[in-house]
Design a protein around this motif. Structure first.
Motif, PDB file in Angstrom:
ATOM      1  N   LEU A 153       0.833  -1.199   0.000  1.00  0.00           N
ATOM      2  CA  LEU A 153       0.000   0.000   0.000  1.00  0.00           C
ATOM      3  C   LEU A 153       0.869   1.251   0.000  1.00  0.00           C
ATOM      4  N   VAL A 154       0.351   2.320  -0.593  1.00  0.00           N
ATOM      5  CA  VAL A 154       1.037   3.607  -0.620  1.00  0.00           C
ATOM      6  C   VAL A 154       0.337   4.534   0.373  1.00  0.00           C
ATOM      7  N   MET A 155       1.106   5.041   1.328  1.00  0.00           N
ATOM      8  CA  MET A 155       0.588   5.946   2.355  1.00  0.00           C
ATOM      9  C   MET A 155       0.825   7.376   1.876  1.00  0.00           C
ATOM     10  N   GLN A 156      -0.230   8.218   1.928  1.00  0.00           N
ATOM     11  CA  GLN A 156      -0.123   9.587   1.433  1.00  0.00           C
ATOM     12  C   GLN A 156      -0.694  10.573   2.433  1.00  0.00           C
ATOM     13  N   GLY A 157      -0.364  11.846   2.225  1.00  0.00           N
ATOM     14  CA  GLY A 157      -0.864  12.895   3.106  1.00  0.00           C
ATOM     15  C   GLY A 157      -0.381  12.688   4.523  1.00  0.00           C
ATOM     16  N   SER A 158      -1.279  12.826   5.495  1.00  0.00           N
ATOM     17  CA  SER A 158      -0.870  12.708   6.897  1.00  0.00           C
ATOM     18  C   SER A 158      -0.425  11.291   7.254  1.00  0.00           C
ATOM     19  N   CYS A 159      -0.789  10.302   6.444  1.00  0.00           N
ATOM     20  CA  CYS A 159      -0.372   8.917   6.710  1.00  0.00           C
ATOM     21  C   CYS A 159       1.117   8.705   6.432  1.00  0.00           C
ATOM     22  N   SER A 160       1.654   9.475   5.504  1.00  0.00           N
ATOM     23  CA  SER A 160       3.055   9.326   5.122  1.00  0.00           C
ATOM     24  C   SER A 160       3.944   9.908   6.221  1.00  0.00           C
ATOM     25  N   GLY A 161       4.744   9.065   6.815  1.00  0.00           N
ATOM     26  CA  GLY A 161       5.666   9.511   7.853  1.00  0.00           C
ATOM     27  C   GLY A 161       5.032   9.724   9.218  1.00  0.00           C
ATOM     28  N   CYS A 162       3.798   9.354   9.379  1.00  0.00           N
ATOM     29  CA  CYS A 162       3.115   9.527  10.661  1.00  0.00           C
ATOM     30  C   CYS A 162       3.648   8.517  11.677  1.00  0.00           C
ATOM     31  N   PRO A 163       3.926   8.953  12.904  1.00  0.00           N
ATOM     32  CA  PRO A 163       4.412   8.018  13.916  1.00  0.00           C
ATOM     33  C   PRO A 163       3.445   6.860  14.181  1.00  0.00           C
ATOM     34  N   SER A 164       2.152   7.084  14.016  1.00  0.00           N
ATOM     35  CA  SER A 164       1.188   6.013  14.288  1.00  0.00           C
ATOM     36  C   SER A 164       0.808   5.215  13.044  1.00  0.00           C
ATOM     37  N   SER A 165       1.447   5.500  11.901  1.00  0.00           N
ATOM     38  CA  SER A 165       1.049   4.818  10.662  1.00  0.00           C
ATOM     39  C   SER A 165       1.347   3.319  10.699  1.00  0.00           C
ATOM     40  N   THR A 166       2.400   2.915  11.374  1.00  0.00           N
ATOM     41  CA  THR A 166       2.708   1.485  11.464  1.00  0.00           C
ATOM     42  C   THR A 166       1.618   0.763  12.248  1.00  0.00           C
ATOM     43  N   ALA A 167       1.172   1.363  13.347  1.00  0.00           N
ATOM     44  CA  ALA A 167       0.097   0.762  14.134  1.00  0.00           C
ATOM     45  C   ALA A 167      -1.191   0.722  13.315  1.00  0.00           C
ATOM     46  N   THR A 168      -1.490   1.799  12.603  1.00  0.00           N
ATOM     47  CA  THR A 168      -2.686   1.839  11.754  1.00  0.00           C
ATOM     48  C   THR A 168      -2.602   0.755  10.691  1.00  0.00           C
ATOM     49  N   LEU A 169      -1.436   0.634  10.075  1.00  0.00           N
ATOM     50  CA  LEU A 169      -1.247  -0.341   9.003  1.00  0.00           C
ATOM     51  C   LEU A 169      -1.384  -1.765   9.528  1.00  0.00           C
ATOM     52  N   LYS A 170      -0.704  -2.087  10.604  1.00  0.00           N
ATOM     53  CA  LYS A 170      -0.678  -3.461  11.117  1.00  0.00           C
ATOM     54  C   LYS A 170      -1.927  -3.811  11.929  1.00  0.00           C
ATOM     55  N   ASP A 171      -2.284  -2.948  12.878  1.00  0.00           N
ATOM     56  CA  ASP A 171      -3.402  -3.269  13.774  1.00  0.00           C
ATOM     57  C   ASP A 171      -4.759  -3.031  13.132  1.00  0.00           C
ATOM     58  N   GLY A 172      -4.850  -2.064  12.260  1.00  0.00           N
ATOM     59  CA  GLY A 172      -6.134  -1.741  11.661  1.00  0.00           C
ATOM     60  C   GLY A 172      -6.315  -2.338  10.279  1.00  0.00           C
ATOM     61  N   ILE A 173      -5.509  -1.869   9.341  1.00  0.00           N
ATOM     62  CA  ILE A 173      -5.693  -2.256   7.945  1.00  0.00           C
ATOM     63  C   ILE A 173      -5.374  -3.731   7.715  1.00  0.00           C
ATOM     64  N   GLU A 174      -4.226  -4.177   8.209  1.00  0.00           N
ATOM     65  CA  GLU A 174      -3.850  -5.578   8.003  1.00  0.00           C
ATOM     66  C   GLU A 174      -4.882  -6.514   8.636  1.00  0.00           C
ATOM     67  N   THR A 175      -5.311  -6.208   9.836  1.00  0.00           N
ATOM     68  CA  THR A 175      -6.303  -7.041  10.515  1.00  0.00           C
ATOM     69  C   THR A 175      -7.591  -7.116   9.712  1.00  0.00           C
ATOM     70  N   ARG A 176      -8.077  -5.962   9.224  1.00  0.00           N
ATOM     71  CA  ARG A 176      -9.330  -5.937   8.456  1.00  0.00           C
ATOM     72  C   ARG A 176      -9.196  -6.689   7.139  1.00  0.00           C
ATOM     73  N   LEU A 177      -8.089  -6.488   6.438  1.00  0.00           N
ATOM     74  CA  LEU A 177      -7.909  -7.163   5.147  1.00  0.00           C
ATOM     75  C   LEU A 177      -7.755  -8.679   5.319  1.00  0.00           C
ATOM     76  N   LYS A 178      -7.026  -9.117   6.337  1.00  0.00           N
ATOM     77  CA  LYS A 178      -6.864 -10.558   6.590  1.00  0.00           C
ATOM     78  C   LYS A 178      -8.200 -11.204   6.943  1.00  0.00           C
ATOM     79  N   GLU A 179      -9.023 -10.467   7.664  1.00  0.00           N
ATOM     80  CA  GLU A 179     -10.345 -10.953   8.057  1.00  0.00           C
ATOM     81  C   GLU A 179     -11.221 -11.186   6.818  1.00  0.00           C
ATOM     82  N   ALA A 180     -11.126 -10.294   5.841  1.00  0.00           N
ATOM     83  CA  ALA A 180     -11.966 -10.371   4.645  1.00  0.00           C
ATOM     84  C   ALA A 180     -11.362 -11.232   3.540  1.00  0.00           C
ATOM     85  N   VAL A 181     -10.027 -11.301   3.515  1.00  0.00           N
ATOM     86  CA  VAL A 181      -9.329 -12.019   2.441  1.00  0.00           C
ATOM     87  C   VAL A 181      -8.292 -12.925   3.098  1.00  0.00           C
ATOM     88  N   PRO A 182      -8.671 -14.186   3.390  1.00  0.00           N
ATOM     89  CA  PRO A 182      -7.779 -15.091   4.133  1.00  0.00           C
ATOM     90  C   PRO A 182      -6.430 -15.358   3.446  1.00  0.00           C
TER      91      PRO A 182
END
Length: 190
Positions: A153-182
């Protein structure tokens, strides 16, 4: 009263990224997606507004969303100077009715990659759930590609370089995508 007669309002919103501010406006700037500019030399080809903003001392990046502009400052940038000049520039640009983005910057897909069934499911989730959520914080996330179980994924705007972007990516996005697409093993930023 039409939008053309309504005064332009620009309001400041803080984002989770300390180097990025979000400027919400009472105008629709884009129908969908976002235009991201991180190199001054690319601004003129994408957006007259981004070009003006990238000429402000201390600005490193501009992302234009549906009804907001996200500005990222350089480490040397002074928020007091950057904020005042940015807010005034956005208000002036919109009040004068100038083009915000060039049509050519909006052509092509919002996401890279192919169109396999898995890729389409990933893109659908990104568009329906994830992108609207990160746009609230002045960011955008787009699909780059899917290879061997890994989503890029490409992170843009406030997501790019954000200190919490890794947590958002792993805890939020990765979890949701794995749940929907095994088939997904991991989600990474490029």
């Amino acid at each position: 009263m039409s939008t053309a007669q309504t005064p332009v309002y620009v309001s400041l919103e803080f984002t989770p990224n300390p180097n990025t501010l979000k400027y919400s406006v009472n105008r629709q700037l884009l129908d969908k997606g976002a235009v991201n500019v991180v190199k001054k030399e690319d601004a003129a080809a994408k957006s007259p507004l981004a070009e003006r903003l990238m000429n402000i001392a201390g600005i490193a990046g501009v992302m234009i969303g549906k009804d907001f502009v996200t500005v990222t400052k350089t480490e040397e940038g002074d928020w007091d100077v950057v904020h005042k000049t940015t807010s005034d520039t956005i208000e002036d640009h919109l009040t004068r009715g100038l083009d915000v983005v060039h049509a050519s910057a909006l052509e092509g897909p919002a996401h890279g990659g192919g169109d396999s069934a898995i890729e389409q499911r990933i893109k659908d989730i990104l568009d329906a759930e994830i992108r609207p959520a990160v746009a609230m914080d002045g960011g955008d996330i787009t699909f780059d590609r899917y290879e061997a179980g890994v989503v890029y994924l490409v992170m843009q705007g406030s997501c790019s370089g954000c200190p919490s972007s890794t947590a958002t990516l792993k805890d939020g996005i990765e979890t949701r995508l794995k749940e929907a697409v095994p088939e997904i093993l991991e989600v990474v930023a490029v």
